[in-house]
Write an enzyme that holds these catalytic residues in place. Structure first.
Site, PDB file in Angstrom:
ATOM      1  N   ARG A 147       0.737  -1.075   0.117  1.00 42.60           N
ATOM      2  CA  ARG A 147      -0.094  -0.046   0.096  1.00 42.60           C
ATOM      3  C   ARG A 147       0.722   1.370   0.038  1.00 42.60           C
ATOM      4  NH1 ARG A 147      -3.783   2.233   4.887  1.00 42.60           N
ATOM      5  NH2 ARG A 147      -1.989   3.559   5.575  1.00 42.60           N
ATOM      6  N   TYR A 159      -3.317  11.552   6.705  1.00 44.07           N
ATOM      7  CA  TYR A 159      -3.584   9.898   6.983  1.00 44.07           C
ATOM      8  C   TYR A 159      -2.423   9.144   6.557  1.00 44.07           C
ATOM      9  CZ  TYR A 159      -4.784   5.185   7.173  1.00 44.07           C
ATOM     10  OH  TYR A 159      -4.821   3.795   7.250  1.00 44.07           O
ATOM     11  N   ASP A 220      -5.526   3.756  -0.050  1.00 42.97           N
ATOM     12  CA  ASP A 220      -6.337   4.111   1.006  1.00 42.97           C
ATOM     13  C   ASP A 220      -6.991   5.494   1.031  1.00 42.97           C
ATOM     14  OD1 ASP A 220      -8.321   4.106   3.112  1.00 42.97           O
ATOM     15  OD2 ASP A 220      -7.208   2.940   4.426  1.00 42.97           O
ATOM     16  N   HIS A 222      -9.402   6.630   2.711  1.00 45.03           N
ATOM     17  CA  HIS A 222      -9.666   7.032   4.092  1.00 45.03           C
ATOM     18  C   HIS A 222     -11.029   7.886   4.167  1.00 45.03           C
ATOM     19  CE1 HIS A 222      -8.646   6.705   8.498  1.00 45.03           C
ATOM     20  NE2 HIS A 222      -8.158   5.434   7.979  1.00 45.03           N
ATOM     21  N   GLU A 246      -9.142   1.966  -1.556  1.00 44.54           N
ATOM     22  CA  GLU A 246      -9.957   1.758  -0.281  1.00 44.54           C
ATOM     23  C   GLU A 246     -10.515   2.625   0.166  1.00 44.54           C
ATOM     24  OE1 GLU A 246      -7.309  -0.002   2.663  1.00 44.54           O
ATOM     25  OE2 GLU A 246      -8.593   0.388   4.169  1.00 44.54           O
ATOM     26  N   GLU A 272     -13.774  -1.394   6.777  1.00 38.69           N
ATOM     27  CA  GLU A 272     -12.881  -1.709   8.172  1.00 38.69           C
ATOM     28  C   GLU A 272     -13.997  -1.066   9.305  1.00 38.69           C
ATOM     29  OE1 GLU A 272      -9.463   0.477   6.998  1.00 38.69           O
ATOM     30  OE2 GLU A 272     -10.025   2.075   8.364  1.00 38.69           O
ATOM     31  N   ARG A 293     -13.475  -5.590   3.796  1.00 36.82           N
ATOM     32  CA  ARG A 293     -12.229  -4.910   4.417  1.00 36.82           C
ATOM     33  C   ARG A 293     -12.336  -5.231   6.073  1.00 36.82           C
ATOM     34  NH1 ARG A 293      -7.868  -4.296   4.697  1.00 36.82           N
ATOM     35  NH2 ARG A 293      -7.462  -2.058   5.467  1.00 36.82           N
ATOM     36  N   GLU A 349      -4.055  -7.508   5.091  1.00 40.27           N
ATOM     37  CA  GLU A 349      -3.346  -6.530   5.678  1.00 40.27           C
ATOM     38  C   GLU A 349      -2.440  -6.767   6.413  1.00 40.27           C
ATOM     39  OE1 GLU A 349      -5.435  -3.254   7.193  1.00 40.27           O
ATOM     40  OE2 GLU A 349      -3.810  -1.581   6.792  1.00 40.27           O
ATOM     41  N   TRP A 412     -12.166  11.805   8.721  1.00 40.07           N
ATOM     42  CA  TRP A 412     -10.577  11.563   9.156  1.00 40.07           C
ATOM     43  C   TRP A 412      -9.991  10.330   8.299  1.00 40.07           C
ATOM     44  CZ3 TRP A 412      -7.870   7.405  11.466  1.00 40.07           C
ATOM     45  CH2 TRP A 412      -6.508   7.699  11.317  1.00 40.07           C
TER      46      TRP A 412
HETATM   47  O1  EZ4 Z   1      -7.320   4.098  10.127  1.00 36.65           O
HETATM   48  O2  EZ4 Z   1      -6.787   0.902  12.018  1.00 36.65           O
HETATM   49  O3  EZ4 Z   1      -6.368   0.305   6.178  1.00 36.65           O
HETATM   50  N1  EZ4 Z   1      -6.109   0.829   7.436  1.00 36.65           N
HETATM   51  C1  EZ4 Z   1      -6.669   1.749   8.220  1.00 36.65           C
HETATM   52  C2  EZ4 Z   1      -6.130   2.051   9.458  1.00 36.65           C
HETATM   53  C3  EZ4 Z   1      -7.320   2.576  10.346  1.00 36.65           C
HETATM   54  C4  EZ4 Z   1      -7.006   2.334  11.789  1.00 36.65           C
HETATM   55  C5  EZ4 Z   1      -8.374   2.758  12.711  1.00 36.65           C
HETATM   56  O4  EZ4 Z   1      -8.109   2.320  13.950  1.00 36.65           O
HETATM   57  O5  EZ4 Z   1      -7.578   2.446   7.414  1.00 36.65           O
HETATM   58  O6  EZ4 Z   1      -4.945   2.727   9.573  1.00 36.65           O
HETATM   59 CO    CO Z   2      -8.240   1.573   5.653  1.00 41.17          CO
END
Ligand code: EZ4
Ligand code: CO
Length: 412
Positions: A147, A159, A220, A222, A246, A272, A293, A349, A412
């Site tokens: 990743r 992030y 990702d 996010h 992702e 996730e 995920r 992962e 976030w």
């Molecule tokens: O932000 O596990 O793909 N992984 C992620 C992680 C999440 C954290 C949150 O607890 O997006 O880094």
């Molecule tokens: Co993620």
């Protein structure tokens, strides 16, 4: 075989972990991970105050019945706290059942469907040279899928960048790629979607030029994009052949993925922060995603995640289980056993835990030639050292949050 003792163990070797430890009347010990990043103590209370009294004296073999009893019996369904607590009970009972059978857990789930689990690691950098060094380091560590997350010009801390640790506004101690920080208040990061959308395709073009066409690359987003922004990004990244994009939109609105899907063939991974099959209903039935995920730890355990993945299999959707540092070695082992047995496994992962964490949780998994394997010890293959765990009391830690340039709080 009855559940005789149920203990909730909180330890913070490199970060906070919550573990449920069940002991049967004939002395078999089972472990379950109940770690919910930044809200750990809510799950501790849910377990200690409400679930532990229900477990004592129950048949340790009745996994499905216990799952249904905890889920339906609470009346209040779903949600991350509830489903992490149920997951811990479920995984601890699977650990016990497999130990009682004298088999590694994957054998009880149908046996191995493959030699090992393709795993991906997290490379990141504030700029391209730092990112490329990080990719090279992961290749040296044996990763065969990576990743990549990059800093964006004009943004201080975003992030997924390990070297964010010293960025402006951040306080407290951060552990490797773990985004949570031990501090009284959450750190503030910044975000600007237009800058990100302009910059990211250049990062992938450079990474393909540097590392060639074969290496599976993931990214990702996010949860930060609107559906139309996500569609634009997916389309812009098509030439670089991502393994997946992702969490392109905030995942709670399943309908958003219809629009994204109409515009791009970049494979999509989501979930996730989901915790039940109901969060996936539209996504699976309408084939709006390619990878699920969810982690065992946040989705009601092996019993429920297996159910989600069996629904997904009907539509050729595969597993892509969440495996950040906030999933404990117990949760990671559960993921590896399930992933080894499932037919529709996709990728796992895998970040590394620290040396202190590895001393608290003794593990028997292996990582070789890019593949994880849970090992062949009876049960999950993880032992919790209570003396080691006792050395590290809970420390307050929060995930960061995000503000746009004008001060608005953003996803976030
Ligand atoms: O932000 O596990 O793909 N992984 C992620 C992680 C999440 C954290 C949150 O607890 O997006 O880094
Ligand atoms: Co993620």
């Amino acid at each position: 075989m009855k559940i005789d003792v149920a203990e909730v163990v909180v330890t913070s070797p490199d970060r906070n972990f919550v573990t449920l430890r069940l002991t049967t009347d004939d002395g078999v010990v089972g472990l379950g991970d109940a770690t919910l990043n930044g809200r750990e103590l809510a799950v501790v209370s849910y377990l200690q105050d409400h679930v532990v009294p229900l477990l004592l004296g129950r048949d340790a073999h009745a996994i499905e019945d216990t799952w249904q009893f905890l889920y339906r019996g609470a009346y209040w369904r779903r949600g991350p706290v509830t489903m992490a607590a149920i997951a811990a009970v479920d995984v601890a009972l699977w650990d016990i059942k497999a130990k009682a059978a004298g088999m590694p857990l994957y054998q009880l789930l149908g046996g191995a469907s493959r030699r090992g689990l393709l795993a991906y690691g997290h490379a990141s950098g504030r700029d391209m040279p730092e990112l490329f060094d990080s990719v090279r380091l992961h290749l040296e560590q044996g990763y065969r899928a990576i990743r990549i997350q990059s800093g964006v010009p004009g943004l201080n801390a975003i992030y997924g960048i390990a070297s964010n640790a010293t960025a402006i506004g951040n306080i407290g101690v951060r552990y490797d790629h773990e985004p949570a920080q031990r501090a009284p208040l959450p750190a503030e990061e910044d975000w600007d979607t237009r800058s990100y959308l302009r910059h990211l395709p250049d990062v992938f073009e450079a990474a393909r030029n540097e590392f060639g066409p074969e290496l599976p690359l993931l990214h990702d987003a996010h949860h930060r994009l609107t559906p139309i922004q996500a569609a634009k990004l997916g389309k812009a990244l098509e030439p670089y052949d991502l393994f997946w994009l992702e969490d392109c939109t905030p995942a709670e609105n399943q309908d958003a993925l219809r629009l994204v899907r109409q515009h791009t063939t970049t494979p999509l991974a989501i979930g996730e922060i989901f915790n039940t099959v109901w969060d996936y209903q539209t996504l699976i039935r309408e084939q709006l995603i390619d990878y699920v995920r969810s982690a065992v730890t946040h989705t009601g355990g092996i019993t429920h995640l297996k159910r989600i993945l069996e629904c997904a299999a009907q539509y050729q959707i595969k597993s892509g289980m969440h495996g950040p540092t906030d999933i404990s070695p117990v949760g990671m082992a559960a993921a590896m056993h399930l992933g080894l047995a499932l037919h529709n496994f996709g990728i796992q992962e895998y970040m590394r835990h620290g040396a202190r964490t590895d001393a608290v949780f003794r593990q028997s998994f292996t990582f070789a030639d890019g593949l994880l394997h849970p090992g062949d010890e009876p049960g999950l293959g993880v032992a919790l050292d209570l003396d080691e765990a006792g050395k590290y009391p809970y420390q307050r830690a929060y995930l960061p949050f995000n503000r746009l340039k004008d001060g608005t709080v953003h996803d976030w």
